[in-house]
Design a protein around this motif. Sequence first.
Motif, PDB file in Angstrom:
ATOM      1  N   GLN A  57       0.828  -1.188   0.000  1.00  0.00           N
ATOM      2  CA  GLN A  57       0.000   0.000   0.000  1.00  0.00           C
ATOM      3  C   GLN A  57       0.877   1.259   0.000  1.00  0.00           C
ATOM      4  OE1 GLN A  57      -3.910  -0.219   2.117  1.00  0.00           O
ATOM      5  NE2 GLN A  57      -2.680  -1.349   3.582  1.00  0.00           N
ATOM      6  N   ILE A  58       0.303   2.345  -0.435  1.00  0.00           N
ATOM      7  CA  ILE A  58       0.970   3.643  -0.349  1.00  0.00           C
ATOM      8  C   ILE A  58       0.679   4.214   1.027  1.00  0.00           C
ATOM      9  CG2 ILE A  58       1.049   5.988  -1.299  1.00  0.00           C
ATOM     10  CD1 ILE A  58       0.328   4.767  -4.011  1.00  0.00           C
ATOM     11  N   GLU A  59       1.716   4.353   1.832  1.00  0.00           N
ATOM     12  CA  GLU A  59       1.521   4.645   3.257  1.00  0.00           C
ATOM     13  C   GLU A  59       1.041   6.061   3.544  1.00  0.00           C
ATOM     14  OE1 GLU A  59       5.028   3.648   5.388  1.00  0.00           O
ATOM     15  OE2 GLU A  59       4.983   1.525   4.833  1.00  0.00           O
ATOM     16  N   GLY A  60       1.728   7.044   3.025  1.00  0.00           N
ATOM     17  CA  GLY A  60       1.414   8.419   3.388  1.00  0.00           C
ATOM     18  C   GLY A  60       0.131   8.929   2.768  1.00  0.00           C
ATOM     19  N   ALA A  61      -0.342  10.068   3.296  1.00  0.00           N
ATOM     20  CA  ALA A  61      -1.513  10.716   2.717  1.00  0.00           C
ATOM     21  C   ALA A  61      -1.119  11.378   1.400  1.00  0.00           C
ATOM     22  CB  ALA A  61      -2.072  11.761   3.679  1.00  0.00           C
ATOM     23  N   PRO A  62      -1.847  11.138   0.320  1.00  0.00           N
ATOM     24  CA  PRO A  62      -1.525  11.777  -0.958  1.00  0.00           C
ATOM     25  C   PRO A  62      -1.702  13.289  -0.868  1.00  0.00           C
ATOM     26  CG  PRO A  62      -3.623  10.615  -1.077  1.00  0.00           C
ATOM     27  CD  PRO A  62      -3.021  10.252   0.232  1.00  0.00           C
ATOM     28  N   TRP A  63      -0.982  14.008  -1.728  1.00  0.00           N
ATOM     29  CA  TRP A  63      -0.963  15.460  -1.600  1.00  0.00           C
ATOM     30  C   TRP A  63      -2.345  16.125  -1.697  1.00  0.00           C
ATOM     31  CZ3 TRP A  63      -2.547  18.921  -5.292  1.00  0.00           C
ATOM     32  CH2 TRP A  63      -2.665  18.470  -6.607  1.00  0.00           C
ATOM     33  N   PRO A  64      -3.294  15.626  -2.509  1.00  0.00           N
ATOM     34  CA  PRO A  64      -4.600  16.300  -2.501  1.00  0.00           C
ATOM     35  C   PRO A  64      -5.300  16.236  -1.147  1.00  0.00           C
ATOM     36  CG  PRO A  64      -4.352  14.960  -4.474  1.00  0.00           C
ATOM     37  CD  PRO A  64      -3.227  14.586  -3.555  1.00  0.00           C
ATOM     38  N   LEU A  65      -5.058  15.153  -0.388  1.00  0.00           N
ATOM     39  CA  LEU A  65      -5.673  15.037   0.935  1.00  0.00           C
ATOM     40  C   LEU A  65      -4.895  15.800   1.996  1.00  0.00           C
ATOM     41  CD1 LEU A  65      -6.786  11.285   1.057  1.00  0.00           C
ATOM     42  CD2 LEU A  65      -8.152  13.303   0.496  1.00  0.00           C
ATOM     43  N   GLN A  66      -3.609  16.023   1.766  1.00  0.00           N
ATOM     44  CA  GLN A  66      -2.824  16.800   2.725  1.00  0.00           C
ATOM     45  C   GLN A  66      -3.320  18.238   2.815  1.00  0.00           C
ATOM     46  OE1 GLN A  66       1.360  16.525   1.787  1.00  0.00           O
ATOM     47  NE2 GLN A  66       1.323  14.290   1.687  1.00  0.00           N
ATOM     48  N   ARG A  67      -3.972  18.698   1.767  1.00  0.00           N
ATOM     49  CA  ARG A  67      -4.479  20.063   1.746  1.00  0.00           C
ATOM     50  C   ARG A  67      -5.842  20.202   2.414  1.00  0.00           C
ATOM     51  NH1 ARG A  67      -3.035  22.683  -4.129  1.00  0.00           N
ATOM     52  NH2 ARG A  67      -0.785  22.341  -4.034  1.00  0.00           N
ATOM     53  N   VAL A  68      -6.427  19.091   2.815  1.00  0.00           N
ATOM     54  CA  VAL A  68      -7.778  19.111   3.369  1.00  0.00           C
ATOM     55  C   VAL A  68      -7.733  18.739   4.850  1.00  0.00           C
ATOM     56  CG1 VAL A  68     -10.103  18.162   3.191  1.00  0.00           C
ATOM     57  CG2 VAL A  68      -8.721  18.451   1.128  1.00  0.00           C
ATOM     58  N   LEU A  69      -8.348  19.558   5.689  1.00  0.00           N
ATOM     59  CA  LEU A  69      -8.489  19.211   7.101  1.00  0.00           C
ATOM     60  C   LEU A  69      -9.674  18.251   7.212  1.00  0.00           C
ATOM     61  CD1 LEU A  69      -7.971  22.761   8.676  1.00  0.00           C
ATOM     62  CD2 LEU A  69      -6.304  20.900   8.498  1.00  0.00           C
ATOM     63  N   LEU A  70      -9.369  16.955   7.196  1.00  0.00           N
ATOM     64  CA  LEU A  70     -10.434  15.958   7.117  1.00  0.00           C
ATOM     65  C   LEU A  70     -11.365  15.992   8.319  1.00  0.00           C
ATOM     66  CD1 LEU A  70      -8.482  12.954   5.566  1.00  0.00           C
ATOM     67  CD2 LEU A  70     -10.045  14.541   4.429  1.00  0.00           C
ATOM     68  N   ASP A  71     -10.828  16.257   9.517  1.00  0.00           N
ATOM     69  CA  ASP A  71     -11.694  16.338  10.692  1.00  0.00           C
ATOM     70  C   ASP A  71     -12.718  17.452  10.534  1.00  0.00           C
ATOM     71  OD1 ASP A  71     -10.406  14.236  11.858  1.00  0.00           O
ATOM     72  OD2 ASP A  71      -9.085  15.459  13.106  1.00  0.00           O
ATOM     73  N   GLU A  72     -12.265  18.556   9.966  1.00  0.00           N
ATOM     74  CA  GLU A  72     -13.180  19.670   9.734  1.00  0.00           C
ATOM     75  C   GLU A  72     -14.156  19.349   8.611  1.00  0.00           C
ATOM     76  OE1 GLU A  72     -12.975  24.512   8.878  1.00  0.00           O
ATOM     77  OE2 GLU A  72     -11.143  23.353   9.220  1.00  0.00           O
ATOM     78  N   VAL A  83      -3.472   9.405  -6.106  1.00  0.00           N
ATOM     79  CA  VAL A  83      -3.485   8.048  -5.529  1.00  0.00           C
ATOM     80  C   VAL A  83      -4.923   7.538  -5.461  1.00  0.00           C
ATOM     81  CG1 VAL A  83      -3.025   6.684  -3.448  1.00  0.00           C
ATOM     82  CG2 VAL A  83      -1.396   8.451  -4.190  1.00  0.00           C
ATOM     83  N   SER A  84      -5.116   6.275  -5.792  1.00  0.00           N
ATOM     84  CA  SER A  84      -6.426   5.653  -5.583  1.00  0.00           C
ATOM     85  C   SER A  84      -6.318   4.140  -5.624  1.00  0.00           C
ATOM     86  CB  SER A  84      -7.452   6.136  -6.603  1.00  0.00           C
ATOM     87  OG  SER A  84      -8.760   5.727  -6.193  1.00  0.00           O
ATOM     88  N   THR A  85      -7.440   3.506  -5.347  1.00  0.00           N
ATOM     89  CA  THR A  85      -7.536   2.049  -5.273  1.00  0.00           C
ATOM     90  C   THR A  85      -7.453   1.401  -6.648  1.00  0.00           C
ATOM     91  OG1 THR A  85      -9.918   2.437  -5.226  1.00  0.00           O
ATOM     92  CG2 THR A  85      -8.857   1.902  -3.137  1.00  0.00           C
ATOM     93  N   VAL A  86      -6.960   0.168  -6.679  1.00  0.00           N
ATOM     94  CA  VAL A  86      -6.911  -0.621  -7.908  1.00  0.00           C
ATOM     95  C   VAL A  86      -7.551  -1.980  -7.645  1.00  0.00           C
ATOM     96  CG1 VAL A  86      -4.889   0.515  -8.886  1.00  0.00           C
ATOM     97  CG2 VAL A  86      -4.575  -1.404  -7.311  1.00  0.00           C
ATOM     98  N   PRO A  87      -7.944  -2.688  -8.702  1.00  0.00           N
ATOM     99  CA  PRO A  87      -8.565  -3.997  -8.514  1.00  0.00           C
ATOM    100  C   PRO A  87      -7.682  -4.947  -7.700  1.00  0.00           C
ATOM    101  CG  PRO A  87      -8.911  -3.265 -10.754  1.00  0.00           C
ATOM    102  CD  PRO A  87      -7.974  -2.281 -10.123  1.00  0.00           C
ATOM    103  N   ASN A 106      -6.183  -5.270  -4.738  1.00  0.00           N
ATOM    104  CA  ASN A 106      -5.595  -4.801  -3.482  1.00  0.00           C
ATOM    105  C   ASN A 106      -4.732  -3.573  -3.749  1.00  0.00           C
ATOM    106  OD1 ASN A 106      -4.945  -5.130  -0.620  1.00  0.00           O
ATOM    107  ND2 ASN A 106      -2.882  -5.589  -1.338  1.00  0.00           N
ATOM    108  N   GLY A 107      -4.550  -2.766  -2.706  1.00  0.00           N
ATOM    109  CA  GLY A 107      -3.601  -1.669  -2.762  1.00  0.00           C
ATOM    110  C   GLY A 107      -4.075  -0.463  -3.539  1.00  0.00           C
ATOM    111  N   GLN A 108      -3.096   0.417  -3.819  1.00  0.00           N
ATOM    112  CA  GLN A 108      -3.360   1.656  -4.546  1.00  0.00           C
ATOM    113  C   GLN A 108      -2.242   1.888  -5.552  1.00  0.00           C
ATOM    114  OE1 GLN A 108      -2.405   2.178  -1.064  1.00  0.00           O
ATOM    115  NE2 GLN A 108      -4.393   1.428  -0.356  1.00  0.00           N
ATOM    116  N   CYS A 109      -2.474   2.825  -6.467  1.00  0.00           N
ATOM    117  CA  CYS A 109      -1.424   3.245  -7.375  1.00  0.00           C
ATOM    118  C   CYS A 109      -1.595   4.729  -7.667  1.00  0.00           C
ATOM    119  CB  CYS A 109      -1.420   2.428  -8.661  1.00  0.00           C
ATOM    120  SG  CYS A 109      -2.716   2.879  -9.819  1.00  0.00           S
ATOM    121  N   ILE A 110      -0.659   5.278  -8.439  1.00  0.00           N
ATOM    122  CA  ILE A 110      -0.665   6.698  -8.759  1.00  0.00           C
ATOM    123  C   ILE A 110      -0.956   6.874 -10.237  1.00  0.00           C
ATOM    124  CG2 ILE A 110       0.739   8.797  -8.822  1.00  0.00           C
ATOM    125  CD1 ILE A 110       2.348   7.657  -6.479  1.00  0.00           C
TER     126      ILE A 110
END
Length: 395
Positions: free
Chosen positions: A30-45, A253-257, A259-263
């Motif tokens: 799996q891709i461990e870190g948060a992808p850059w589009p999500l790093q810009r979003v305060l998900l809790d908010e 980054v997103s899911t693939v058939p 298992n896991g994710q790719c870019i």
Amino acid sequence: MGAAPPAFAGEAGPVGLDGSGECTFPMKKQIEGAPWPLQRVLLDELWQDTKGKGVRVAVIDTGVDNDNPQLKAAVDASAGKDLLKPDKEAGSDDKRGRTDGTVDEVGHGTKVAGIIAARPREGTGFVGLAPESTIIPIRQNDEKNSGNDRTMAAAIDHAIAKGAQVINISQDTTKPLTTQSPLGQAVQRALDKEIVVVASAGNDGLDGKLKNTYPAAFPGVLAVASSDRNNERAAFSQAGEFVGVAAPGVDVVSTVPGNGQCIDNGTSFSAPYVAGVAALLKAKFPEWKAHQIVAQIQQTAERAINGRDDYVGWGVVDPVRALEADPAHPPQAPQADPGPPKPPAPEPAHLAMTETPQERRERYATYVLGIGVVLVAVISGTAVVLRDTRRRRAH
């Protein structure tokens, strides 16, 4: 397994998948870190009021594989449909025999669905923007270039029948289509049901020419271009007067058939980012009309100019800001920013052709004073002269 070529020929085609397809699957890691589009979003908010629960999002694509752990709970296979495979092929124990839209031999639709609704999973920072929404998988394209605007129209009608509230279409055709074409009429039927229709703008923007792509250019559809890490249009993203907003489409980054994710890259993956925001808005403001949700996404987008342009539309979507709205006063249409207040206009200089009464009085007073001084001097001088004359006579 590799991804399909980008262009799909069809009966009324071509209909193309708007992604580069430059990743393989299944992925062992799996891709461990948060992808850059999500790093810009305060998900809790972003998720303080809703995560999209109860909202049904149709993904019209190459199918959505629900074996990926992040999509197992997200996909409603019972509502899915495979428009490329006759129902008589159903019944096989092999997944490839399914006709519920969960076969994705390309991987394209699985990536699209993940950006919208992937559930959190230990070991990766990737998650969908609306991770409690439900995906309706509709397969109308494949690696054999089978999709066309008629199968897409049929897919939209199926989405309507299965209760979709948001429809994502990450495909396009440059063939001119009217609102009276089968696809145009299907889009209008969805809009009449207050379904938010989101479509990718296409990846043919390298030549810099403006042109329409469909279904994105149909009235009422929210057309999504791609932006990069600098909030600028990705070079491949198609520009045009129909572009509504932009969203991350580079190194996504997103899911693939399996298992896991790719870019991957493409407006294919910008559109579901916006569809995820639309799902959250549907959940938070269930009484809002489709055009009001579209207007809210456009109005709250981050922009470099006061209005819209043909490259990123009204700007790059801001998920958190989009969810900040007064439920009683939804926007009806996006408005250009007022910009900074204008400085007051300079007052015209007064050009007097004659003196004012005040100036005249002051002038007369000066004259009187001057004359008085002169008279005093004359009188004093005369007195001195007379005195001296008398003195000389006396002697």
